[in-house]
Design an enzyme around this catalytic site. Structure first.
Site, PDB file in Angstrom:
ATOM      1  N   CYS A 161      75.386  65.527  71.613  1.00  7.60           N
ATOM      2  CA  CYS A 161      75.302  65.779  70.176  1.00  7.60           C
ATOM      3  C   CYS A 161      76.488  66.567  69.628  1.00  7.60           C
ATOM      4  O   CYS A 161      76.546  66.843  68.427  1.00  7.60           O
ATOM      5  CB  CYS A 161      73.988  66.485  69.859  1.00  7.60           C
ATOM      6  SG  CYS A 161      72.557  65.551  70.434  1.00  7.60           S
ATOM      7  N   HIS A 300      73.904  73.513  63.557  1.00  8.44           N
ATOM      8  CA  HIS A 300      73.415  72.344  64.283  1.00  8.44           C
ATOM      9  C   HIS A 300      71.938  72.139  63.924  1.00  8.44           C
ATOM     10  O   HIS A 300      71.528  71.033  63.628  1.00  8.44           O
ATOM     11  CB  HIS A 300      73.598  72.559  65.785  1.00  8.44           C
ATOM     12  CG  HIS A 300      73.374  71.337  66.602  1.00  8.44           C
ATOM     13  ND1 HIS A 300      74.055  70.153  66.371  1.00  8.44           N
ATOM     14  CD2 HIS A 300      72.550  71.086  67.655  1.00  8.44           C
ATOM     15  CE1 HIS A 300      73.672  69.242  67.257  1.00  8.44           C
ATOM     16  NE2 HIS A 300      72.749  69.783  68.034  1.00  8.44           N
ATOM     17  N   GLU A 311      70.566  79.056  68.541  1.00  2.46           N
ATOM     18  CA  GLU A 311      71.718  79.045  67.643  1.00  2.46           C
ATOM     19  C   GLU A 311      71.748  80.303  66.787  1.00  2.46           C
ATOM     20  O   GLU A 311      72.828  80.840  66.488  1.00  2.46           O
ATOM     21  CB  GLU A 311      71.698  77.801  66.764  1.00  2.46           C
ATOM     22  CG  GLU A 311      72.975  77.636  65.952  1.00  2.46           C
ATOM     23  CD  GLU A 311      73.056  76.318  65.201  1.00  2.46           C
ATOM     24  OE1 GLU A 311      74.126  76.025  64.653  1.00  2.46           O
ATOM     25  OE2 GLU A 311      72.031  75.572  65.155  1.00  2.46           O
ATOM     26  N   LYS A 332      69.801  68.504  58.723  1.00  2.00           N
ATOM     27  CA  LYS A 332      68.947  67.544  59.417  1.00  2.00           C
ATOM     28  C   LYS A 332      67.587  67.342  58.742  1.00  2.00           C
ATOM     29  O   LYS A 332      66.873  66.415  59.103  1.00  2.00           O
ATOM     30  CB  LYS A 332      68.822  67.942  60.889  1.00  2.00           C
ATOM     31  CG  LYS A 332      70.152  67.774  61.621  1.00  2.00           C
ATOM     32  CD  LYS A 332      70.083  68.176  63.072  1.00  2.00           C
ATOM     33  CE  LYS A 332      71.381  67.863  63.806  1.00  2.00           C
ATOM     34  NZ  LYS A 332      72.532  68.667  63.380  1.00  2.00           N
ATOM     35  N   HIS A 337      68.692  63.784  62.875  1.00  2.00           N
ATOM     36  CA  HIS A 337      69.708  64.119  63.867  1.00  2.00           C
ATOM     37  C   HIS A 337      70.385  62.826  64.324  1.00  2.00           C
ATOM     38  O   HIS A 337      69.771  61.986  64.984  1.00  2.00           O
ATOM     39  CB  HIS A 337      69.054  64.835  65.051  1.00  2.00           C
ATOM     40  CG  HIS A 337      70.018  65.399  66.036  1.00  2.00           C
ATOM     41  ND1 HIS A 337      71.384  65.252  65.924  1.00  2.00           N
ATOM     42  CD2 HIS A 337      69.822  66.108  67.177  1.00  2.00           C
ATOM     43  CE1 HIS A 337      71.974  65.856  66.939  1.00  2.00           C
ATOM     44  NE2 HIS A 337      71.039  66.376  67.712  1.00  2.00           N
ATOM     45  N   PHE A 396      73.374  68.420  74.656  1.00  2.00           N
ATOM     46  CA  PHE A 396      72.797  68.485  75.991  1.00  2.00           C
ATOM     47  C   PHE A 396      73.923  68.510  77.026  1.00  2.00           C
ATOM     48  O   PHE A 396      74.951  67.870  76.865  1.00  2.00           O
ATOM     49  CB  PHE A 396      71.912  67.271  76.255  1.00  2.00           C
ATOM     50  CG  PHE A 396      70.572  67.298  75.572  1.00  2.00           C
ATOM     51  CD1 PHE A 396      70.120  68.432  74.920  1.00  2.00           C
ATOM     52  CD2 PHE A 396      69.753  66.174  75.581  1.00  2.00           C
ATOM     53  CE1 PHE A 396      68.883  68.453  74.303  1.00  2.00           C
ATOM     54  CE2 PHE A 396      68.512  66.181  74.962  1.00  2.00           C
ATOM     55  CZ  PHE A 396      68.080  67.323  74.321  1.00  2.00           C
TER      56      PHE A 396
END
Length: 411
Positions: A161, A300, A311, A332, A337, A396
């Site tokens: 991502c 994010h 975060e 988002k 996403h 990830f």
């Protein structure tokens, strides 16, 4: 070292298939999250996604072209066409100095699923002859470079991502260091199909909420996973010298980039926030500014329990007490996403935010988590002057990528 500016932006997204309609949706709090229509999702346990609506590939490609592309490549070409048209750059004048750094985190998942189904149902000899070139992840970048004749370096940087943000950052470095004059940069993704939804559902990463208005709720105490989106976000970057020489309209400037690895866990961030936090610090330092100069962060903010609290810790690690003084929002809630394309579409949002002096809302945030105690701009955007903004992307595998953008003030 060359300064690097943005002269074109383009997007295909769940909230609009061009920049104008996309930004109109952002400023008017319209979400693209709805019931899944692309396939029968009943057995997946997932009800909603952020699908692109009414996409027409014939606006930018002929039938022979788009029939040889998976949907992720079609989205990328369409967004790149808009960015190039906005820029007005003539690639033919020096094609080997124009690059294409466009990422996809997964590649042609639609055609992968279709090809495997055909093989199982009808045998290996019935696998489509273009199965491989339609599915490999580099073909987003490859199709863009072929469509527009960009003969410089062409890369698909895959960091889950964080992919699109890494591609923009690496394109920035190449132009900054004189290796390119201009570059398409961003990401494209099309993974809303049975295996895409089922795979992330098996990981318990997706929201199981059946209400589209409550499924994606970054930083909310009741968040239960992310909503999958699709689409593309492409920037056209070039050196300031190139843009000024041809009298181009400059939209914004890229001034900093930080990227590193948590080296910790497949899906969870470092508990102390040092991974993403150090990436933010690097981007700020490269921009030649201090934490106190940051006016906005596009987080994010996936709406997963681990990401949002992690975060928050990382932002505090990087900005110290100033973290409490600046608005932070996740896009988002608007468009889900987009996996490897997330940073590209979010970069388009930041460019418009800098231009318009508007901070988009975090849609779906009703009751902030106690561990998420910063100003997350819940549910309604704000008019506010923005000079410097950060964009965070966390993938990830521990991949962290952060960009620092600056409003273009004409100097």
């Amino acid at each position: 070292m060359n300064r690097v500016v943005i002269t074109g932006i383009g997007t295909v997204s769940p909230i609009g298939n061009d920049v104008q309609s996309f930004w109109d949706s952002m400023t008017n709090n319209r979400s693209g999250i709805a019931e899944i229509k692309k396939f029968d999702a009943e057995n997946t346990g997932i009800s909603v996604a952020a699908e692109v609506k009414n996409f027409d590939p014939t606006l930018t490609m002929d039938r022979k072209e788009y029939k040889r592309m998976d949907l992720f490549s079609q989205y990328g070409v369409a967004a790149a066409a808009e960015a190039l048209e906005m820029s007005g750059y003539n690639i033919e004048e020096n094609p080997y100095r124009v690059g294409t750094l466009v990422s996809s985190g997964i590649g042609g998942l639609i055609e992968i699923e279709n090809g495997i189904r055909k093989m199982i149902d009808k045998g290996p000899k019935r696998v489509p002859p273009l199965f491989v070139p339609m599915t490999i992840g580099n073909m987003g970048a490859g199709n863009i470079s072929m469509k527009f004749g960009a003969r410089g370096i062409s890369l698909d940087i895959v960091t889950a991502c964080a992919s699109a943000t890494n591609s923009i950052g690496e394109a920035f470095l190449k132009i900054q260091n004189g290796l390119l004059d201009a570059c398409f940069a961003g990401g494209t993704e099309g993974t809303i199909n049975e295996i895409g939804i089922s795979g992330f559902a098996a990981l318990t990463a997706l929201s199981t909420n059946e209400d589209p208005s409550k499924a994606s709720r970054p930083f909310d105490k009741d968040r239960d996973g992310f909503v999958m989106g699709e689409g593309a976000g492409i920037l056209f970057l070039e050196s300031l010298e190139s843009a000024q020489k041809r009298g181009a309209t400059i939209l914004a400037e890229v001034v900093g980039y930080g990227s590193n690895s948590d080296a910790y866990h497949m899906t969870a961030p470092l508990p102390d926030g040092s991974g993403a936090g150090e990436a933010m610090k690097t981007a700020i330092a490269m921009a030649g500014i201090t934490a106190e100069d940051i006016d906005y962060i596009n987080a994010h903010g996936t709406s997963t329990p681990t990401n949002d609290s992690g975060e928050t810790v990382a932002i505090k690690y990087a900005l110290g007490d100033h973290a409490y003084n600046i608005p932070i929002s996740s896009s988002k809630g608007h468009f889900g996403h987009l996996l490897g394309a997330a940073g590209g579409v979010e970069a388009v949002a930041i460019v418009k935010a800098l231009q318009e002096g508007f901070i988009p809302a975090t849609l779906g945030l009703e009751n902030a988590d106690d561990d998420c105690d910063l100003d997350y701009v819940p549910n309604a955007g704000r008019q506010q002057d923005i000079r410097y903004a950060l964009s965070n992307s966390l993938g990830f595998g521990g991949h962290n990528a952060v960009l620092c953008f600056k409003r273009w003030d004409g100097e």
